[in-house]
Write an enzyme that holds these catalytic residues in place. Structure first.
Site, PDB file in Angstrom:
ATOM      1  CB  CYS A 152      -0.769   3.760   3.363  1.00 21.73           C
ATOM      2  SG  CYS A 152      -1.165   2.729   4.802  1.00 21.73           S
ATOM      3  CB  CYS A 179      -3.185  -4.172   3.010  1.00 21.71           C
ATOM      4  SG  CYS A 179      -2.674  -3.096   1.646  1.00 21.71           S
TER       5      CYS A 179
END
Length: 263
Positions: A14, A165
């Protein structure tokens, strides 16, 4: 670092989370640079100049990068899928599949397509039972703004539509470089519904890496009892960080206004 999505699934990496861990760990250890181990790679992180006034900013490495469809995985009729149509799903749009190492399916669109329901329908399908992406995939629609600036809207696997994201913004920047819309080794401003980051694509022979540069903003600090956290989550104390939240909101509003002028 390990990352779990809101649905309980574990992500390979991430990018936004890595920046947050980078700030926490750097401040805890009194360091400017660190290496952080993730599921697929050990990645370099460092504090860098502020992306916006009073916004603590960290640069993190996004790698490894692979265009092999088996690394997503993606059941395609070719070893790679770069700027190609998948007519059965989205006729008229060309996509690039890339793992960074999270799997991403990316297309460059105009404002009309960006505002339509095409992305939601496509993303919902490929993240359910389907013959193409057995493990699902992150789907990003990219709008070119002015030179050196793009807007990215992402439907994140295991999450849904998200304000930002990190790996998607990194992968989307790479795709625009592959298509000649931006250049490697140059700073690209990447806007999103939540604000912005900067990305730089680096190429060494046939290998790519990407720098993801953006805020790492403390919102609050809590203490929890571990046993309670495993059942009914509750906190024993909570400390807010309003000065950072205010600064981030100022950046967010400025970025949203800028993007609105081009979308």
């Amino acid at each position: 670092m390990r990352v779990f999505n809101s649905d309980g699934s574990e992500a390979s990496m991430c990018g936004n989370g890595l920046r947050c861990v980078a700030r926490y760990a750097c401040e805890l250890l009194g360091k400017q640079q660190l290496s952080i181990e993730t599921m697929k790679a050990v990645l370099a992180v460092e504090q860098t100049e502020d992306i916006f006034e009073n916004i603590p900013t960290f640069k993190v490495e996004i790698s490894p990068v692979s265009f092999a469809v088996k690394d997503l995985p993606f059941n395609a009729n070719s070893e790679t899928f770069i700027n190609q149509e998948l007519k059965e799903l989205a006729p008229g749009l060309t996509f690039t599949a890339v793992a960074v190492p999270n799997p991403h399916f990316i297309t460059i669109v105009d404002s009309e397509v960006l505002a339509s329901d095409v992305q939601e329908k496509l993303s919902t399908y490929v993240n359910g039972k389907n013959p193409y992406f057995p493990d699902g995939v992150n789907v990003s629609f990219v709008k070119l703004l002015e030179s050196g600036s793009i807007f990215v809207k992402t439907f994140e696997r295991g999450v849904g539509f998200t304000n930002a994201c990190g790996t998607a913004m990194s992968a989307s920047t790479l795709v625009t470089c592959l298509q000649g819309e931006n250049k490697v080794e140059e700073n690209i401003a990447v806007y999103n519904p939540g604000g912005k980051v900067n990305c730089q694509v680096h190429k060494n022979n046939d290998t790519y890496t990407i720098d993801l540069i953006g805020n790492a903003t403390y919102e609050f600090e809590v203490q929890v009892e571990l046993n309670d956290a495993l059942t009914a989550f509750s906190t024993t104390s909570k400390k807010e960080f309003p000065e950072e939240t205010v600064a981030y909101r100022a950046m967010q509003e400025a970025c949203q206004q800028y993007a609105k002028n081009y979308i």
